[in-house]
Write an enzyme that holds these catalytic residues in place. Sequence first.
Site, mmCIF file in Angstrom:
data_model
loop_
_atom_site.group_PDB
_atom_site.id
_atom_site.type_symbol
_atom_site.label_atom_id
_atom_site.label_comp_id
_atom_site.label_asym_id
_atom_site.label_seq_id
_atom_site.Cartn_x
_atom_site.Cartn_y
_atom_site.Cartn_z
ATOM 1 N N HIS A 1 109.766 65.199 104.361
ATOM 2 C CA HIS A 1 109.747 66.302 105.323
ATOM 3 C C HIS A 1 108.343 66.895 105.480
ATOM 4 C CE1 HIS A 1 113.981 65.840 105.509
ATOM 5 N NE2 HIS A 1 114.216 66.320 104.300
ATOM 6 N N HIS B 1 100.395 75.123 108.655
ATOM 7 C CA HIS B 1 101.682 75.663 109.083
ATOM 8 C C HIS B 1 102.488 74.649 109.880
ATOM 9 C CE1 HIS B 1 99.383 79.405 108.306
ATOM 10 N NE2 HIS B 1 100.554 79.804 107.857
#
Length: 529
Positions: free
Chosen positions: A281, A529
């Site tokens: 992920h 981010h």
Amino acid sequence: MSDLHPVRRALLSVSDKTGLIDLAKALSERGVELLSTGGSAKTLRDAGLTVKDVSEVTGFPEMMDGRVKTLHPMVHGGLLALRDDEGHVASMNEHGIGAIDLLVVNLYPFEATVAKGADYATAIENIDIGGPAMIRAAAKNHKFVNVVVDVEDYDALLAELDANDGQTSYEFRQKLALTAYARTGAYDAAVSTWMANALGETSPRRRVFAGTLAQTLRYGENPHQSASFYVDGSTRPGVAHAEQLQGKELSYNNINDTDAAFELVSEFRPEDGPACAIIKHANPCGVARGATLAEAYSRAFDCDRTSAFGGIIALNQTLDVETAKQITEIFTEVVIAPGADEAAREIFAAKKNLRLLLTEGLSDPAAAGLAIKQVTGGYLVQDRDNGRVDQWELKTVTKRQPTPEELKDLLFAWKVAKHVKSNAIVYVKDGATVGVGAGQMSRVDSTRIAARKSQDMAEVMGLDTPLTRGSVVASDAFFPFPDGLLTAAEAGATAVIQPGGSMRDDKVIEAADEAGLAMVFTGMRHFRH
């Protein structure tokens, strides 16, 4: 009234001559008159085809080194005239303008010229003017005119003509026009982006991004989302240019995670030794060096065996048979590496669903580039995070200096932290991650999670103490309070690397000294981010 229209006259003017002769022969055999320009006309004549120069049609020779040849009413009138408009037809008859039913144009190779490092003047001369003007004219008049800008569409054009007795349908011409406008848009984007870079404009008033479809994906992040993969024409090694040797089609998440894995492992140059990164992920669950590639994989796997299941593995050297054997012991989605030997390929061949991607070398982590993120109503554009810190740039701020072994691990941890979602905490021991905390709202929580994962793995491996004992720790941004640093010390870390810059740096340094830690500041952070 039928939307089918015949193709009787075609203008062919291409920079890329791939497939040109075969297309022209096929059109000629179907009774289509051929017009052409310059090099294209010569290529066709040399192949024995009858072709009329555009200069014969316009009554003007090509001039100004070929800058002016198709910018003429005899050409644009033939492309733009509405065949069902009496006034247009009257103008064509009055001025002897012949209809052009098919335009085949690909543009001057501007992108390729720039990619080769051409100087400013050479790049300017490779900006096509007549080509885009004709393409846009033909695309606008797609009610009657076919416009082909990609070699990939030659066969589709001929198939359409055969299916409709030398005619094309309105739907077909619409799709060609769509592709044509996208091509001129991408071309202009390439020119404007190059010019912004040439002039040093980091934030031009208008910025355009373009891509070419590489793959229509089964779905996006979730099955209810449609998705596609576009390439931007850059040559940076990675998932976009990798050769897939086996396995089912890559998914949206596969592509995203494989890119993250390869960018991370590229931080470690092959000449410095084998390295492996395992991603889940978009976050690393294990990164390590080793004396061999198999050892690097094994040490990366031991950071978090649970998360590694179904992960993405990136290697910085040619995949060998021993590493391949270890990888196939658990379920893995994708392996990407700069090569694989035959024995390794044979091992993987037994795992039909395991994707193996091979690249031509590693990407350059120090190379310039742009990172683009879409937000509601716009795009955020920034330089790629290519920031690097060398050993001599580190500032020791504690009473204790890091040992040579600690310093080596600190730099390793810092490279990994750059690729971990913020807030990022990375524990490293002897050239391998032993705990990774990612994406938490609190830095102290990331510190605790990484330490907890280390405890869990110690239990799995039958060890008496967590792997973080005697490790170093990297933080992608400063510790705003001493609590995160003290949590790392409690987990067993002996040295810390962080950017510094907090209003409470003095308190954090004081806490580090009291705990006997060595701490260095980088002066650079790596938010992700």
